[in-house]
Design a protein around this motif. Structure first.
Motif, mmCIF file in Angstrom:
data_model
loop_
_atom_site.group_PDB
_atom_site.id
_atom_site.type_symbol
_atom_site.label_atom_id
_atom_site.label_comp_id
_atom_site.label_asym_id
_atom_site.label_seq_id
_atom_site.Cartn_x
_atom_site.Cartn_y
_atom_site.Cartn_z
ATOM 1 N N ASP A 200 0.826 -1.209 0.000
ATOM 2 C CA ASP A 200 0.000 0.000 0.000
ATOM 3 C C ASP A 200 0.860 1.259 0.000
ATOM 4 O OD1 ASP A 200 -2.286 -1.475 0.024
ATOM 5 O OD2 ASP A 200 -2.675 -1.245 2.169
ATOM 6 N N ASN A 201 0.399 2.265 -0.733
ATOM 7 C CA ASN A 201 1.044 3.570 -0.698
ATOM 8 C C ASN A 201 0.657 4.275 0.605
ATOM 9 O OD1 ASN A 201 2.240 6.013 -1.223
ATOM 10 N ND2 ASN A 201 0.710 6.681 -2.713
ATOM 11 N N ARG A 202 1.617 4.555 1.449
ATOM 12 C CA ARG A 202 1.316 5.157 2.749
ATOM 13 C C ARG A 202 1.101 6.670 2.665
ATOM 14 N NH1 ARG A 202 5.698 2.041 6.720
ATOM 15 N NH2 ARG A 202 5.105 -0.097 6.129
ATOM 16 N N ILE A 203 1.700 7.294 1.698
ATOM 17 C CA ILE A 203 1.591 8.757 1.581
ATOM 18 C C ILE A 203 0.403 9.071 0.680
ATOM 19 C CG2 ILE A 203 2.794 10.896 1.059
ATOM 20 C CD1 ILE A 203 3.992 9.113 3.321
ATOM 21 N N THR A 204 -0.718 9.367 1.304
ATOM 22 C CA THR A 204 -1.986 9.557 0.614
ATOM 23 C C THR A 204 -2.593 10.898 1.034
ATOM 24 O OG1 THR A 204 -3.219 8.518 2.410
ATOM 25 C CG2 THR A 204 -2.372 7.067 0.648
ATOM 26 N N PRO A 205 -3.629 11.342 0.330
ATOM 27 C CA PRO A 205 -4.324 12.559 0.778
ATOM 28 C C PRO A 205 -4.833 12.445 2.213
ATOM 29 C CG PRO A 205 -4.952 12.040 -1.461
ATOM 30 C CD PRO A 205 -4.107 10.892 -0.993
ATOM 31 N N PHE A 206 -5.278 11.257 2.612
ATOM 32 C CA PHE A 206 -5.736 11.061 3.991
ATOM 33 C C PHE A 206 -4.606 11.321 4.976
ATOM 34 C CE2 PHE A 206 -6.217 8.405 7.776
ATOM 35 C CZ PHE A 206 -7.484 8.758 8.211
ATOM 36 N N LEU A 207 -3.414 10.818 4.672
ATOM 37 C CA LEU A 207 -2.281 11.056 5.562
ATOM 38 C C LEU A 207 -1.958 12.541 5.652
ATOM 39 C CD1 LEU A 207 0.789 9.186 6.419
ATOM 40 C CD2 LEU A 207 1.224 11.362 5.284
ATOM 41 N N HIS A 208 -1.958 13.232 4.516
ATOM 42 C CA HIS A 208 -1.643 14.663 4.542
ATOM 43 C C HIS A 208 -2.704 15.462 5.289
ATOM 44 C CE1 HIS A 208 1.397 14.597 0.979
ATOM 45 N NE2 HIS A 208 1.957 14.342 2.128
ATOM 46 N N GLN A 209 -3.968 15.066 5.171
ATOM 47 C CA GLN A 209 -5.027 15.752 5.917
ATOM 48 C C GLN A 209 -4.840 15.608 7.424
ATOM 49 O OE1 GLN A 209 -8.561 13.880 4.408
ATOM 50 N NE2 GLN A 209 -8.203 14.627 2.313
ATOM 51 N N ASN A 210 -4.071 14.584 7.818
ATOM 52 C CA ASN A 210 -3.854 14.299 9.229
ATOM 53 C C ASN A 210 -2.365 14.317 9.596
ATOM 54 O OD1 ASN A 210 -6.702 13.514 10.204
ATOM 55 N ND2 ASN A 210 -6.440 12.296 8.348
ATOM 56 N N SER A 211 -1.579 15.036 8.811
ATOM 57 C CA SER A 211 -0.153 15.189 9.071
ATOM 58 C C SER A 211 0.096 16.551 9.706
ATOM 59 C CB SER A 211 0.643 15.077 7.764
ATOM 60 O OG SER A 211 1.945 15.612 7.935
#
Length: 289
Positions: A200-211
């Protein structure tokens, strides 16, 4: 002698009235999470005898902890009593239980902890306890995963809190996330992401929204002065790099904050020393116009 006798007779009652109260396990039914949450609450000395409204600090636990961690491991009641009495300030302290959610909403809406925190927990506290229902009198703090959660919530909803104190916050770069062993990544984020495969690609829009670093990088100018931030991390803490990078980024972006590095590691000894400093910073924010 008569006056002294009266004083001695009244002293036990006075001391009892001045004692803080801790509710160790308060059940709170959640429709959003479809379960019963448990929280701990610190009520300052004199709460039961007064009609006063109080500021509120939401104090978040770290990974592997729960709503009792600050009481059992952090010696919260003694530290809060000592500080609040000496500083002649008072506040309610709420300690929720986020399990291993990282204080995040699930990506598919299966377990929306952040939504519960704002839509159910805060309204419940303000409906059942004498709180001052204004952002000036609402603060958030936490350690490690809870430090991440406090920063996340203050950045997601800066109109809710006057101050945020993050201890040893779990702030990680994209590179840190990519390099994290799969077992560690799953342990931290499975509740938020559901199933996680090695490919899985860990760096996603979801991660950035919660980074935290991404949010600080893209914070609107209108929000840079809303919350008073304090970043506190030990020099021997493995999370010190992320905290230092956040400080540098906040400096570059003109985000109002304080940053301190003290001798110490990722331990309760360090956080117990941080707590009085956190209370001082937070209660000062409560008193600002």
């Amino acid at each position: 002698m008569r006056f002294l006798l009266i004083l001695l007779l009244c002293l036990p009652t006075w001391l009892h009235a001045q004692k803080s109260q801790v509710i160790n396990s308060l059940p709170v039914k959640s429709n959003i999470l479809q379960n019963t949450q448990h929280i701990a609450i610190y009520l300052p000395a004199g709460y039961a005898k007064s009609n006063t409204q109080y500021p509120v600090l939401y104090l978040l636990h770290g990974a592997g902890g729960n709503y009792r961690s600050w009481l059992q491991d952090g010696n919260l009641q003694h530290i809060a009593d000592s500080f609040l009495q000496a500083s002649k300030t008072q506040c309610i302290i709420v300690m929720p239980d986020a399990a291993m959610t990282f204080y995040l909403d699930n990506i598919h809406g299966h377990y929306s902890y952040e939504t519960y925190f704002f839509n159910e927990l805060i309204p419940y506290i303000e409906a059942h306890y004498r709180c001052k229902p204004d952002r000036r009198f609402r603060a958030i703090a936490g350690l490690s995963m809870g430090g991440f959660g406090s920063l996340l919530y203050a950045m997601h909803r800066p109109a809710i809190f006057s101050s945020c104190y993050a201890m040893s916050a779990a702030v990680r770069t994209d590179e840190d996330i990519i390099k994290m062993p799969l077992a560690d990544f799953r342990r931290r984020y499975t509740t938020a992401l559901d199933s996680i495969a090695d490919t899985d690609n860990r760096i996603t829009p979801f991660l950035h929204q919660n980074s935290i670093l991404y949010l600080a990088e893209h914070i609107p100018d209108s929000q840079k002065q809303l919350v008073r931030f304090f970043i506190d991390c030990g020099d021997d803490d493995p999370l010190s790099k992320g905290n230092a990078l956040l400080h540098i980024l906040m400096q570059e972006k003109g985000i109002l904050h304080e940053y301190r590095v003290r001798n110490g590691a990722h331990t309760w000894d360090y956080w117990k020393q941080s707590l009085p400093q956190a209370l001082q910073f937070i209660t000062q924010a409560f008193q600002q116009l």
